[in-house]
Design an enzyme around this catalytic site. Structure first.
Site, PDB file in Angstrom:
ATOM      1  N   ASP A   1       0.851  -1.202   0.000  1.00 34.27           N
ATOM      2  CA  ASP A   1       0.000   0.000   0.000  1.00 34.27           C
ATOM      3  C   ASP A   1       0.890   1.258   0.000  1.00 34.27           C
ATOM      4  O   ASP A   1       0.879   2.031   0.943  1.00 34.27           O
ATOM      5  CB  ASP A   1      -0.943  -0.004   1.223  1.00 34.27           C
ATOM      6  CG  ASP A   1      -0.200   0.023   2.557  1.00 34.27           C
ATOM      7  OD1 ASP A   1       0.960  -0.458   2.606  1.00 34.27           O
ATOM      8  OD2 ASP A   1      -0.757   0.547   3.546  1.00 34.27           O
TER       9      ASP A   1
ATOM     10  N   ASP B   1       6.850   1.432   2.271  1.00 32.96           N
ATOM     11  CA  ASP B   1       6.640   0.443   1.215  1.00 32.96           C
ATOM     12  C   ASP B   1       7.594   0.732   0.048  1.00 32.96           C
ATOM     13  O   ASP B   1       8.170  -0.185  -0.538  1.00 32.96           O
ATOM     14  CB  ASP B   1       5.201   0.515   0.678  1.00 32.96           C
ATOM     15  CG  ASP B   1       4.168   0.223   1.732  1.00 32.96           C
ATOM     16  OD1 ASP B   1       3.621  -0.874   1.760  1.00 32.96           O
ATOM     17  OD2 ASP B   1       3.899   1.128   2.549  1.00 32.96           O
TER      18      ASP B   1
HETATM   19  C1  BDR Z   1       2.905  -0.364   8.631  1.00 31.70           C
HETATM   20  O1  BDR Z   1       1.839   0.576   8.525  1.00 31.70           O
HETATM   21  C2  BDR Z   1       2.039   1.403   7.401  1.00 31.70           C
HETATM   22  O2  BDR Z   1       1.796   2.719   7.711  1.00 31.70           O
HETATM   23  C3  BDR Z   1       3.443   1.169   6.939  1.00 31.70           C
HETATM   24  O3  BDR Z   1       3.519   1.282   5.515  1.00 31.70           O
HETATM   25  C4  BDR Z   1       3.768  -0.221   7.404  1.00 31.70           C
HETATM   26  O4  BDR Z   1       3.396  -1.191   6.457  1.00 31.70           O
HETATM   27  C5  BDR Z   1       3.624  -0.102   9.954  1.00 31.70           C
HETATM   28  O5  BDR Z   1       2.740  -0.243  11.026  1.00 31.70           O
HETATM   29 CA    CA Z   2       2.871  -0.608   4.144  1.00 26.48          CA
END
Ligand code: BDR
Ligand code: CA
Length: 310
Positions: free
Chosen positions: A11, A16
Site C-alpha cells: 500500500d 513500502d
Molecule cells: C505499517 O503501517 C504502514 O503505515 C506502513 O507502511 C507499514 O506497512 C507499519 O505499522
Molecule cells: Ca505498508
C-alpha cells in the site's frame, strides 16, 4: 541463476517504497507482480504510487489494483504520516502506465499457480487482498513457499492504537483470515521495527547517492522524516524495509520465535491487536514465526544499496 519469484502486496506508502526498491535491487529474486491494497492512503493513490515507483526504477512489473476498503469496517488511513497522496505530496508527474485490468486477488491466485511451490509472498499492507484470495480459493497456502507479513505488535505495543499495529488494525478481519489459513506466517511486527532503527543522519547520507532512486526517495520521504524526528526522535524506522530485508535474506535473522497468534476482533480497546500465546496456554499449534532480531549491519547495507542502485 534461477531467481526466486516474488509477489508483493503493498500500500505505498513511504516505507513500502523503500521495501520495493530493495526488492528490485536484489539479484536473487524476480518481482513478478505488485498487488495493491488500500491502507496508508486510498487505493487510487496507492496504485498510482506503485506505478510511479516502477517508472522511477524502469521496471515493467505488472501492477494489480485490489480492494478499496477493509472487508467489514471502514478504517482511518495514515495520510498524516505519509502525506495526503502517500508519497509526501511532492506533486510528481503522473505515471505513464496504468494498472492491469485483473483484480489483485485474482492475480495472487493466478501467480500462485504459475509459480506453485516457489512463490515468495510478501505483504506490506493491510491483508484485504490476500484474505479475499483465500476466500476465493482456500488451497492458496499449499502453493506459497513463504509468506512474510509486516504487521502486528507481539506484546501489544501498538502504533495506531495502544495495542494494535496499523496494517492489522486497518482490516482485522482480513488479518484473522490470513493468519488462520496459513500454517506458518513469518511475521515482522512493529516492535521488531522499533528495535531496528538507524540514525537519521546515516540515512540522509545514503540519500545523497547519485542515483535517480535516491533523489526520488529523498523527495517523497522528506515530510515523513520530519514527522518522525518530531515523533520518534533520532532514529528512522522503516517497517516495510525490515520485512523486505527478512524476506529477501532470511539468513540475516538472529532470533526467531514460533508461537500461536490470533487477531483480536472485538475488544473495545484492543481491536486489531495480535495476541500471541507466549506460554502456549491454549494448546493451539504455532502458526507464526516472529522475527525478534535481525542483523542490523546487513539490513542497513541492503537499504543503502537499494538507494544507490540504478
Ligand atoms: C505499517 O503501517 C504502514 O503505515 C506502513 O507502511 C507499514 O506497512 C507499519 O505499522
Ligand atoms: Ca505498508
Amino acid at each position: 541463476m534461477t531467481r526466486i519469484p516474488l509477489l508483493i502486496d503493498t500500500d505505498p506508502g513511504v516505507d513500502d517504497a523503500l521495501a520495493l526498491l530493495m526488492a528490485f535491487d536484489d539479484p536473487h529474486h524476480e518481482v513478478v507482480g505488485l498487488t495493491i491494497a488500500a491502507g496508508n492512503v486510498g487505493l487510487a493513490h496507492t496504485v498510482r504510487n506503485a506505478l510511479k515507483l516502477c517508472e522511477v526504477v524502469d521496471h515493467p512489473v505488472p501492477v494489480f489494483a485490489g480492494t478499496p476498503a477493509p472487508l467489514l469496517h471502514p478504517a482511518r488511513d495514515a495520510g498524516y504520516v505519509h502525506g495526503t497522496d502517500g508519497f509526501g505530496d511532492i506533486a510528481y508527474d503522473a505515471p505513464v502506465r496504468t494498472a492491469e485490468t485483473e483484480h489483485a486477488a485474482l492475480a495472487i491466485l493466478r501467480l500462485s499457480h504459475a509459480h506453485a511451490g516457489k512463490l515468495l509472498l510478501v505483504a506490506l499492507g493491510p491483508l484485504t487482498n490476500l484474505a479475499l484470495a483465500l476466500k476465493l480459493d482456500s488451497t492458496l497456502p499449499e502453493r506459497i513457499a513463504r509468506l512474510v507479513v509486516m504487521g502486528g505488535a507481539v506484546t501489544a505495543h501498538g502504533n495506531i492504537t495502544a495495542a494494535a499495529e496499523f496494517n492489522v488494525a486497518f482490516d482485522p478481519e482480513a488479518a484473522h483470515i490470513v493468519f488462520s489459513a496459513f500454517a506458518r506466517t513469518e511475521v515482522v511486527d512493529w516492535e521488531a521495527v522499533m528495535a531496528h532503527g538507524f540514525p537519521h543522519q546515516r540515512f540522509e547520507a545514503w540519500l545523497q547517492a547519485p542515483s535517480k532512486r535516491a533523489r526520488f526517495y529523498d523527495a517523497i520521504s522528506r515530510r515523513t522524516r520530519d514527522w518522525a524526528v518530531d515523533r520518534r526522535g533520532e532514529n528512522w524506522h522503516s517497517a516495510d524495509a525490515l520485512a523486505m530485508a527478512h524476506a529477501l535474506h532470511p539468513a540475516g535473522a538472529l532470533e526467531i520465535v514460533e508461537r500461536p497468534m490470533t487477531v483480536e476482533l472485538a475488544g473495545r480497546h484492543t481491536r486489531g491487536a495480535t495476541i500471541v500465546d507466549w506460554r502456549r496456554e491454549e494448546g493451539r499449534p504455532d502458526n507464526v514465526a516472529i522475527l525478534l532480531r535481525y542483523d542490523q549491519a546487513a539490513f542497513e547495507a541492503r537499504v543503502a544499496s537499494a538507494l544507490a542502485a540504478g
